[in-house]
Scaffold this motif. Structure first.
Motif, PDB file in Angstrom:
ATOM      1  N   LEU A 139      43.987  31.604  50.552  1.00  9.27           N
ATOM      2  CA  LEU A 139      43.272  32.884  50.372  1.00  9.27           C
ATOM      3  C   LEU A 139      41.951  32.692  49.628  1.00  9.27           C
ATOM      4  O   LEU A 139      41.015  33.476  49.784  1.00  9.27           O
ATOM      5  CB  LEU A 139      44.161  33.892  49.631  1.00  9.27           C
ATOM      6  N   ALA A 140      41.926  31.677  48.773  1.00 14.06           N
ATOM      7  CA  ALA A 140      40.697  31.323  48.026  1.00 14.06           C
ATOM      8  C   ALA A 140      40.058  32.560  47.390  1.00 14.06           C
ATOM      9  O   ALA A 140      38.855  32.836  47.544  1.00 14.06           O
ATOM     10  CB  ALA A 140      39.697  30.653  48.972  1.00 14.06           C
ATOM     11  N   GLY A 141      40.885  33.351  46.727  1.00 11.78           N
ATOM     12  CA  GLY A 141      40.374  34.494  45.968  1.00 11.78           C
ATOM     13  C   GLY A 141      40.405  35.814  46.728  1.00 11.78           C
ATOM     14  O   GLY A 141      40.232  36.887  46.145  1.00 11.78           O
ATOM     15  N   LYS A 142      40.635  35.771  48.063  1.00 13.24           N
ATOM     16  CA  LYS A 142      40.702  37.022  48.846  1.00 13.24           C
ATOM     17  C   LYS A 142      41.938  37.837  48.451  1.00 13.24           C
ATOM     18  O   LYS A 142      42.986  37.276  48.147  1.00 13.24           O
ATOM     19  CB  LYS A 142      40.828  36.683  50.356  1.00 13.24           C
ATOM     20  N   ALA A 143      41.788  39.155  48.493  1.00 13.07           N
ATOM     21  CA  ALA A 143      42.936  40.036  48.173  1.00 13.07           C
ATOM     22  C   ALA A 143      43.940  39.975  49.321  1.00 13.07           C
ATOM     23  O   ALA A 143      43.580  39.632  50.456  1.00 13.07           O
ATOM     24  CB  ALA A 143      42.446  41.454  47.983  1.00 13.07           C
ATOM     25  N   ALA A 144      45.213  40.286  49.019  1.00 12.79           N
ATOM     26  CA  ALA A 144      46.231  40.258  50.081  1.00 12.79           C
ATOM     27  C   ALA A 144      47.372  41.212  49.743  1.00 12.79           C
ATOM     28  O   ALA A 144      47.771  41.326  48.589  1.00 12.79           O
ATOM     29  CB  ALA A 144      46.786  38.848  50.244  1.00 12.79           C
ATOM     30  N   LYS A 145      47.856  41.902  50.824  1.00 17.94           N
ATOM     31  CA  LYS A 145      49.064  42.726  50.690  1.00 17.94           C
ATOM     32  C   LYS A 145      50.211  41.901  51.242  1.00 17.94           C
ATOM     33  O   LYS A 145      50.141  41.425  52.393  1.00 17.94           O
ATOM     34  CB  LYS A 145      48.907  44.030  51.488  1.00 17.94           C
ATOM     35  N   ILE A 146      51.258  41.722  50.393  1.00 18.38           N
ATOM     36  CA  ILE A 146      52.310  40.754  50.705  1.00 18.38           C
ATOM     37  C   ILE A 146      53.671  41.428  50.861  1.00 18.38           C
ATOM     38  O   ILE A 146      54.045  42.271  50.038  1.00 18.38           O
ATOM     39  CB  ILE A 146      52.394  39.689  49.584  1.00 18.38           C
ATOM     40  N   LEU A 147      54.380  41.070  51.924  1.00 16.25           N
ATOM     41  CA  LEU A 147      55.760  41.521  52.139  1.00 16.25           C
ATOM     42  C   LEU A 147      56.676  40.311  51.990  1.00 16.25           C
ATOM     43  O   LEU A 147      56.318  39.206  52.417  1.00 16.25           O
ATOM     44  CB  LEU A 147      55.913  42.114  53.545  1.00 16.25           C
ATOM     45  N   VAL A 148      57.848  40.503  51.373  1.00 23.53           N
ATOM     46  CA  VAL A 148      58.778  39.371  51.179  1.00 23.53           C
ATOM     47  C   VAL A 148      60.132  39.708  51.809  1.00 23.53           C
ATOM     48  O   VAL A 148      60.726  40.751  51.520  1.00 23.53           O
ATOM     49  CB  VAL A 148      58.981  39.049  49.680  1.00 23.53           C
ATOM     50  N   ILE A 149      60.576  38.821  52.729  1.00 20.86           N
ATOM     51  CA  ILE A 149      61.944  38.929  53.272  1.00 20.86           C
ATOM     52  C   ILE A 149      62.773  37.898  52.507  1.00 20.86           C
ATOM     53  O   ILE A 149      62.620  36.681  52.716  1.00 20.86           O
ATOM     54  CB  ILE A 149      61.982  38.656  54.788  1.00 20.86           C
ATOM     55  N   GLU A 150      63.563  38.389  51.572  1.00 18.03           N
ATOM     56  CA  GLU A 150      64.288  37.486  50.668  1.00 18.03           C
ATOM     57  C   GLU A 150      65.531  36.894  51.341  1.00 18.03           C
ATOM     58  O   GLU A 150      66.046  37.430  52.320  1.00 18.03           O
ATOM     59  CB  GLU A 150      64.747  38.259  49.424  1.00 18.03           C
ATOM     60  N   GLY A 151      66.034  35.816  50.755  1.00 18.00           N
ATOM     61  CA  GLY A 151      67.332  35.271  51.172  1.00 18.00           C
ATOM     62  C   GLY A 151      68.449  36.113  50.564  1.00 18.00           C
ATOM     63  O   GLY A 151      68.199  37.116  49.902  1.00 18.00           O
ATOM     64  N   SER A 152      69.690  35.689  50.799  1.00 15.40           N
ATOM     65  CA  SER A 152      70.863  36.459  50.355  1.00 15.40           C
ATOM     66  C   SER A 152      70.797  36.768  48.868  1.00 15.40           C
ATOM     67  O   SER A 152      70.674  35.856  48.053  1.00 15.40           O
ATOM     68  CB  SER A 152      72.141  35.667  50.652  1.00 15.40           C
ATOM     69  N   THR A 153      70.880  38.060  48.543  1.00 18.64           N
ATOM     70  CA  THR A 153      70.814  38.497  47.145  1.00 18.64           C
ATOM     71  C   THR A 153      71.856  37.768  46.293  1.00 18.64           C
ATOM     72  O   THR A 153      73.021  37.642  46.692  1.00 18.64           O
ATOM     73  CB  THR A 153      71.081  40.015  47.070  1.00 18.64           C
ATOM     74  N   GLY A 154      71.386  37.256  45.143  1.00 18.72           N
ATOM     75  CA  GLY A 154      72.344  36.594  44.236  1.00 18.72           C
ATOM     76  C   GLY A 154      72.497  35.106  44.496  1.00 18.72           C
ATOM     77  O   GLY A 154      73.160  34.410  43.725  1.00 18.72           O
ATOM     78  N   SER A 155      71.854  34.617  45.567  1.00 20.20           N
ATOM     79  CA  SER A 155      71.931  33.168  45.820  1.00 20.20           C
ATOM     80  C   SER A 155      70.831  32.466  45.033  1.00 20.20           C
ATOM     81  O   SER A 155      69.743  33.024  44.856  1.00 20.20           O
ATOM     82  CB  SER A 155      71.741  32.875  47.316  1.00 20.20           C
ATOM     83  N   SER A 156      71.111  31.234  44.584  1.00 21.00           N
ATOM     84  CA  SER A 156      70.096  30.530  43.786  1.00 21.00           C
ATOM     85  C   SER A 156      68.855  30.238  44.631  1.00 21.00           C
ATOM     86  O   SER A 156      67.748  30.132  44.101  1.00 21.00           O
ATOM     87  CB  SER A 156      70.659  29.220  43.235  1.00 21.00           C
ATOM     88  N   ALA A 157      69.049  30.155  45.963  1.00 18.76           N
ATOM     89  CA  ALA A 157      67.894  29.898  46.846  1.00 18.76           C
ATOM     90  C   ALA A 157      66.936  31.089  46.824  1.00 18.76           C
ATOM     91  O   ALA A 157      65.724  30.933  46.670  1.00 18.76           O
ATOM     92  CB  ALA A 157      68.390  29.623  48.265  1.00 18.76           C
ATOM     93  N   ALA A 158      67.483  32.302  46.939  1.00 18.06           N
ATOM     94  CA  ALA A 158      66.622  33.500  46.922  1.00 18.06           C
ATOM     95  C   ALA A 158      66.038  33.713  45.524  1.00 18.06           C
ATOM     96  O   ALA A 158      64.846  33.984  45.365  1.00 18.06           O
ATOM     97  CB  ALA A 158      67.437  34.725  47.364  1.00 18.06           C
ATOM     98  N   ILE A 159      66.870  33.564  44.509  1.00 15.50           N
ATOM     99  CA  ILE A 159      66.406  33.753  43.126  1.00 15.50           C
ATOM    100  C   ILE A 159      65.288  32.759  42.796  1.00 15.50           C
ATOM    101  O   ILE A 159      64.226  33.130  42.306  1.00 15.50           O
ATOM    102  CB  ILE A 159      67.585  33.614  42.142  1.00 15.50           C
ATOM    103  N   GLY A 160      65.512  31.502  43.128  1.00 20.60           N
ATOM    104  CA  GLY A 160      64.536  30.452  42.792  1.00 20.60           C
ATOM    105  C   GLY A 160      63.233  30.624  43.540  1.00 20.60           C
ATOM    106  O   GLY A 160      62.146  30.561  42.948  1.00 20.60           O
ATOM    107  N   ARG A 161      63.318  30.881  44.852  1.00 22.01           N
ATOM    108  CA  ARG A 161      62.089  31.001  45.638  1.00 22.01           C
ATOM    109  C   ARG A 161      61.280  32.219  45.190  1.00 22.01           C
ATOM    110  O   ARG A 161      60.056  32.170  45.101  1.00 22.01           O
ATOM    111  CB  ARG A 161      62.433  31.050  47.133  1.00 22.01           C
TER     112      ARG A 161
END
Ligand code: GZL
Length: 315
Positions: A139-161
């Motif tokens: 992005l090099a400083g450009k603004a961005a609107k971000i959506l996140v599709i998370e992994g399974s709630t409560g999993s260390s993979a989703a929490i960590g990422r």
């Protein structure tokens, strides 16, 4: 009675195979199938093992029950890939009281490391930070609107990422995280969340998907809505870097894909052999991984995809 007990004991070792019980998360993703296949490829009878792998179909209660079953069946080692980080103290104590070495593999648990023998896995927070740092560079400083599709709630993979990505996003007031929702690491989950996002957010620039299967679902939803993605469209970031995920990265559909290496069985086997040999073992063994980006994108942080890079991939 003594004779019966001696016979029983000897029969358990009669075949000389180490009995390994692996309580697996499920079969939710390509990553998971590669991880499961890798255990079957490594823990063979020729290698001296009898593996029982239970697919717990994303059911935490079933995981606890299966660990208790393995304790009753007196397995030599119990390997757990925990669906969620919470709720493991009691059953880990039972395994420990039974004197069975316990290895936490891939994902992690919110329990004291005194309660299990050792852990093997990747650094999910670092994976999230790699994704954030790549986006920062792109992005090099450009603004961005971000959506996140998370992994399974409560999993260390989703929490960590999430934690790792948010560590970087915190330095960017010009980034706006519009929403973050659980897509359960599946393609259907990713598609359903993306369809909801498209209805709610007519304007967005980036979709962060916590694994490749969610990214494929997000692409399905965007295709159906006529929304372009790739170098001339929405920025898709994904995790796992599976063969299909990197194929779509090489094609420029996914712009950044952060690896999480599922080929962990040999590392777990070597830890078991060290335990068998009475060696001192570390509390944690890191499974290394790296990041990738689409061709045509300059990056000092991740590997730019080429046909050769894709051909060299093992899973
Ligand atoms: C990560 C692993 C995750 C993968 C998903 O180590 O636990 O679970 O990223 C899988 O594909 O479902």
């Amino acid at each position: 009675l003594a004779l019966v007990m001696v016979l029983a004991a000897t029969s358990a070792f009669a075949d000389g195979l180490l009995k390994i019980g692996y309580v697996q998360v499920g079969h939710e993703s390509d990553w998971r199938m590669a991880n499961t296949q890798n255990y079957y490829d490594v823990f063979t009878e020729d290698a001296g093992f009898e593996l029982e792998l239970i697919d717990c179909d994303n059911d935490h209660a079933l995981q606890l029950a299966k660990v208790r079953e393995f304790v009753q069946k007196d397995f030599d080692y119990i390997v757990i890939d925990p669906i969620q980080t919470a709720g493991w103290d009691d059953v880990l104590k039972e395994v420990q009281e039974a004197g069975i070495p316990c290895i936490i593999a891939d994902r992690s648990v919110d329990a004291s490391s005194d309660l299990y023998t050792t852990a093997v896995g990747t650094n999910m927070t670092a994976e999230g930070e790699t994704a954030g740092k790549w986006l920062e560079e792109y992005l090099a400083g450009k603004a961005a609107k971000i959506l996140v599709i998370e992994g399974s709630t409560g999993s260390s993979a989703a929490i960590g990422r999430s934690e790792g990505f948010n560590n970087i996003a915190a330095n960017h007031p010009e980034w706006e995280i519009l929403a973050s929702q659980d897509g359960d690491f599946t393609q259907n989950g990713g598609q359903a969340v993306m369809e909801d996002f498209i209805k709610r957010f007519p304007e967005f620039d980036v979709v962060v998907c916590h694994n490749d299967n969610e990214a494929y679902g997000a692409m399905d939803a965007m295709d159906a809505a006529g929304i372009k993605y790739g170098v001339d469209g929405k920025i898709i970031i994904s995790f796992d870097a599976t063969k299909e995920g990197l194929t779509r990265t090489l094609a420029g559909q996914i712009l950044c894909n952060v690896e999480c290496n599922p080929i962990q069985a040999v590392i777990v086997m070597n830890v078991i052999k060290d335990i068998q040999d009475g060696k001192e073992i570390p509390k944690f063994t890191l499974v290394p991984d790296e990041g990738f980006c689409a061709p045509g994108i300059e990056s000092s942080l991740v590997t730019v995809m080429t046909d050769e890079v894709l051909a060299a991939r093992k899973y």
